[in-house]
Design an enzyme around this catalytic site. Structure first.
Site, short mmCIF file in Angstrom:
data_model
loop_
_atom_site.label_atom_id
_atom_site.label_comp_id
_atom_site.label_asym_id
_atom_site.label_seq_id
_atom_site.Cartn_x
_atom_site.Cartn_y
_atom_site.Cartn_z
N ASP A 1 -1.82 -10.73 -6.87
CA ASP A 1 -3.26 -10.30 -6.70
C ASP A 1 -4.30 -11.32 -7.49
O ASP A 1 -3.54 -11.74 -8.69
CB ASP A 1 -3.41 -8.84 -7.30
CG ASP A 1 -4.02 -7.89 -6.25
OD1 ASP A 1 -5.22 -8.10 -5.86
OD2 ASP A 1 -3.50 -7.28 -5.83
N ASP B 1 -8.87 -10.11 -4.60
CA ASP B 1 -9.34 -8.91 -4.85
C ASP B 1 -10.95 -8.92 -4.73
O ASP B 1 -11.56 -9.94 -5.37
CB ASP B 1 -9.11 -8.24 -6.51
CG ASP B 1 -9.64 -7.05 -6.73
OD1 ASP B 1 -8.86 -5.96 -6.36
OD2 ASP B 1 -10.41 -6.86 -7.40
N GLU C 1 -9.88 -9.96 0.26
CA GLU C 1 -10.47 -8.40 0.50
C GLU C 1 -12.03 -8.61 0.61
O GLU C 1 -12.78 -9.07 -0.40
CB GLU C 1 -10.17 -7.53 -0.76
CG GLU C 1 -10.34 -6.00 -0.63
CD GLU C 1 -10.27 -5.19 -1.83
OE1 GLU C 1 -10.01 -3.95 -1.80
OE2 GLU C 1 -10.40 -5.91 -2.86
N HIS D 1 -2.71 1.03 -1.87
CA HIS D 1 -2.85 1.71 -3.29
C HIS D 1 -4.16 2.27 -3.43
O HIS D 1 -4.39 3.07 -4.23
CB HIS D 1 -2.68 0.94 -4.47
CG HIS D 1 -3.64 -0.18 -4.55
ND1 HIS D 1 -3.63 -1.21 -3.37
CD2 HIS D 1 -4.40 -0.57 -5.48
CE1 HIS D 1 -4.73 -2.16 -3.97
NE2 HIS D 1 -5.26 -1.88 -5.15
N ASP D 2 -5.37 2.14 -2.51
CA ASP D 2 -6.80 2.54 -2.72
C ASP D 2 -6.94 3.64 -1.80
O ASP D 2 -7.99 4.15 -1.83
CB ASP D 2 -7.70 1.40 -2.54
CG ASP D 2 -7.83 0.24 -3.57
OD1 ASP D 2 -7.34 0.86 -4.69
OD2 ASP D 2 -8.05 -0.75 -3.28
C1 GLC Z 1 -10.07 -3.46 -5.28
C2 GLC Z 1 -8.55 -2.90 -5.56
C3 GLC Z 1 -8.76 -1.81 -6.38
C4 GLC Z 1 -9.52 -2.20 -7.66
C5 GLC Z 1 -10.82 -2.85 -7.35
C6 GLC Z 1 -11.54 -3.48 -8.44
O1 GLC Z 1 -10.57 -2.78 -4.64
O2 GLC Z 1 -7.66 -2.96 -4.55
O3 GLC Z 1 -7.60 -1.06 -6.65
O4 GLC Z 1 -9.84 -0.85 -8.26
O5 GLC Z 1 -10.65 -3.89 -6.50
O6 GLC Z 1 -10.94 -4.59 -9.03
#
Ligand code: GLC
Length: 536
Positions: A98, A199, A250, A314-315
């Protein structure tokens, strides 16, 4: 579409803190991942995406990094990570990390320096605004807090945070910030990692001005702003060009047309992306809408770009619970898997998905550990809502639903740890676990292995054109992929009642199904079939 190894890849996401604990402290770790590397390899996947394991106060489970060059003690040591990279490569697996560079932790040395005065060398490494204490500079919200502005007593200014106040956003306008990030990325590439899951990477470019917005609840002002592509192209030039690194960004707040700007091959930005039209915007399965999303993304991207396919991580709560059916757990887990692996795009498997793990729902708000949940819950209670209403409205989508430990066997704590797990194990581990799945030729696990194997041997799954044959149908999802005269037809009953169909094909053409018998004109609840035929 040009061929490339990464388009053909299947990615397996390891949320290490919930994967396997090697030392009995109740939290998963890198050595635990190492112990289970042969299991991961046995799935046939190509790439492991490891969630952040850098040094971090762990306010947001590692997404608040205080040192990009060292490893969080809970996860292990740098030599554990190096050993993992080597061992993964020995098994033909790639490993991506990540990359969290929209923000750091407020405990990062950069931020400590930045907040120490208005004149220090890193004073502008973060986003600071003058203001009067108690009156944030604008009416925006952050993902995890009522305002993205936090007051700093020393500077007597506000700093900006898209997420929790412990996650201040970096100021990407500052050339030194960009260079610090690029050199850190090069450092990790030199260590032998194979790429980055980036991220919230399209949040790094901020709006030109911080004026009030008409609808603060529509957070789209936080991302996809003009100028983002120049930044990503610079990152590409500085770090990625000429390498074989895999990158997946993302990318919230982006539809298909904008999506192409991030991943079009001639753009030199990212290889692929996660969009949020399903994960953030669709509470449960809405099949007609889902089909439209697939069609629009395919038409916008093909053949110069490719998206990523995921329904959970995980989200986002586990896909069987949210988009399938716990009543038809095995059937719907297989159906969703078959769908994700045959739709256009790169499939991601989130640990435990391959055994059909379900999302937990805690009945006690204290059991939720996630900063996003806790902050939002507290805000709504403070606003006068009743605890019961708040909890029930937040339960299905709570991020912790998918963060419970991996279920390995029927032993204590599902074989995850010999200690006390950091987060409760889902009690259904006695029935749903890897050991049981390994012994059952009809398990979800066995089905996933077949799917992954098919992708390896049938380029139509990766490069075939896509066409939807029944776009209006509310329950049936029927589509084809076509390449070089070979057609794959997928017929899915995304529904808990049987349906009749005219799209079935003779049994000789059936490659994979999740039921024993296939009635050509009728599909059972969550029945999924994959056919192949060749054009004369
Ligand atoms: C992304 C991650 C998440 C995190 C957020 C802030 O969406 O997947 O788990 O809380 O970014 O870094």
């Amino acid at each position: 579409m040009n061929r490339a190894w990464w388009k053909e890849a299947v990615v397996y996401q390891v949320y290490w803190r919930s994967f396997k604990d090697s030392d009995g402290d109740g939290m998963g770790d890198l050595r635990g991942v190492m112990e289970k590397l042969d299991y991961i390899a046995s799935l046939g996947v190509d790439v492991i995406w490891l969630n952040p394991c850098y040094t971090s106060p762990d306010v947001d489970n590692g997404y608040d990094i205080s040192d990009y060059y060292t490893i969080m003690k809970k996860a292990g040591t740098m030599s554990d990570l190096e050993a993992l990279i080597t061992a993964a490569h020995e098994r033909g697996l790639k490993l991506i990390l990540d990359l969290v560079v929209n923000h750091t932790s407020d405990q990062h040395a950069w931020f400590k320096e930045s907040r120490s005065s208005r004149t220090n060398e890193k004073a502008d490494w973060y986003i600071w605004q003058d203001g009067v204490k108690g009156t944030p500079p604008n009416n925006w919200r952050s993902y995890f807090a009522p305002s993205p502005w936090a007051w700093d007593e020393t500077r007597e200014q506000y700093y900006f945070h898209s997420f929790a106040s412990e996650q201040p956003d970096l100021n990407w306008e500052h050339p030194a910030v960009r260079e610090a990030v690029y050199s850190m990325m090069r450092w990790w590439a030199n260590k032998g990692i194979d790429g980055f899951r980036m991220d919230v990477i399209n949040l790094i470019k901020k709006r030109a001005t911080y004026d009030d917005v008409a609808d603060p609840l529509d957070l789209s002002y936080l991302g996809n702003q003009p100028g983002i592509h120049e930044l990503l192209q610079e990152m590409h030039r500085e770090v990625l060009a000429g390498t074989d690194l895999f990158t997946v960004g993302e990318i919230p707040f982006v539809g298909p047309e904008d999506g192409l700007l991030y991943v079009g091959e001639e753009r030199n930005e990212l290889r692929t992306l996660f969009h949020f039209e399903v994960a953030d915007d669709m509470e449960t399965m809405d099949l007609p809408r889902f089909k439209q999303i697939q069609k629009r993304w395919y038409e916008a991207l093909y053949p110069s770009g490719i998206a990523s396919q995921f329904l959970n991580n995980h989200d986002h709560t586990r896909q069987v619970t949210r988009f399938g059916s716990e009543r038809y757990r095995v059937e719907s887990a297989k159906l969703l898997g078959l769908m994700l692996h045959t739709l256009p795009g790169i499939p991601y498997i989130y640990q435990g998905e391959e055994i059909g793990m379900t999302g937990i729902r805690f009945s006690d708000p204290e059991s939720y550990r996630d900063v996003a949940f806790r902050n939002q819950y507290a805000e709504r209670i403070a606003a006068g809502e009743s605890p019961g209403t708040v909890l029930s409205s937040m339960q299905l989508r709570a991020r912790d639903n998918s963060r419970t430990p991996m279920q390995w066997n029927t032993g204590k704590a599902a074989g995850f740890t010999i200690g006390t797990p950091w987060m409760a194990v889902n009690p259904n581990y006695r029935e749903i676990n890897v050991e049981a799945a390994e012994q059952d030729p009809n398990s979800v696990l066995a089905f996933y292995r077949k799917l992954i194997d098919l992708r390896k041997t049938h380029p139509v799954m990766v490069y075939g054109i896509y066409r939807d044959l029944a776009i209006q149908d509310p329950y049936l999802y029927v589509y084809e992929r076509v390449l070089d005269g070979v057609t794959w037809r997928v017929v899915l009953n995304v529904h808990d009642e049987p349906v009749t169909t005219t799209f079935g094909l003779p049994e000789e053409q059936l490659i994979l199904t999740n039921y024993d018998t296939a009635d050509i004109n009728r599909l059972a609840p969550y029945e999924a079939r994959l056919y192949q035929y060749e054009m004369p």
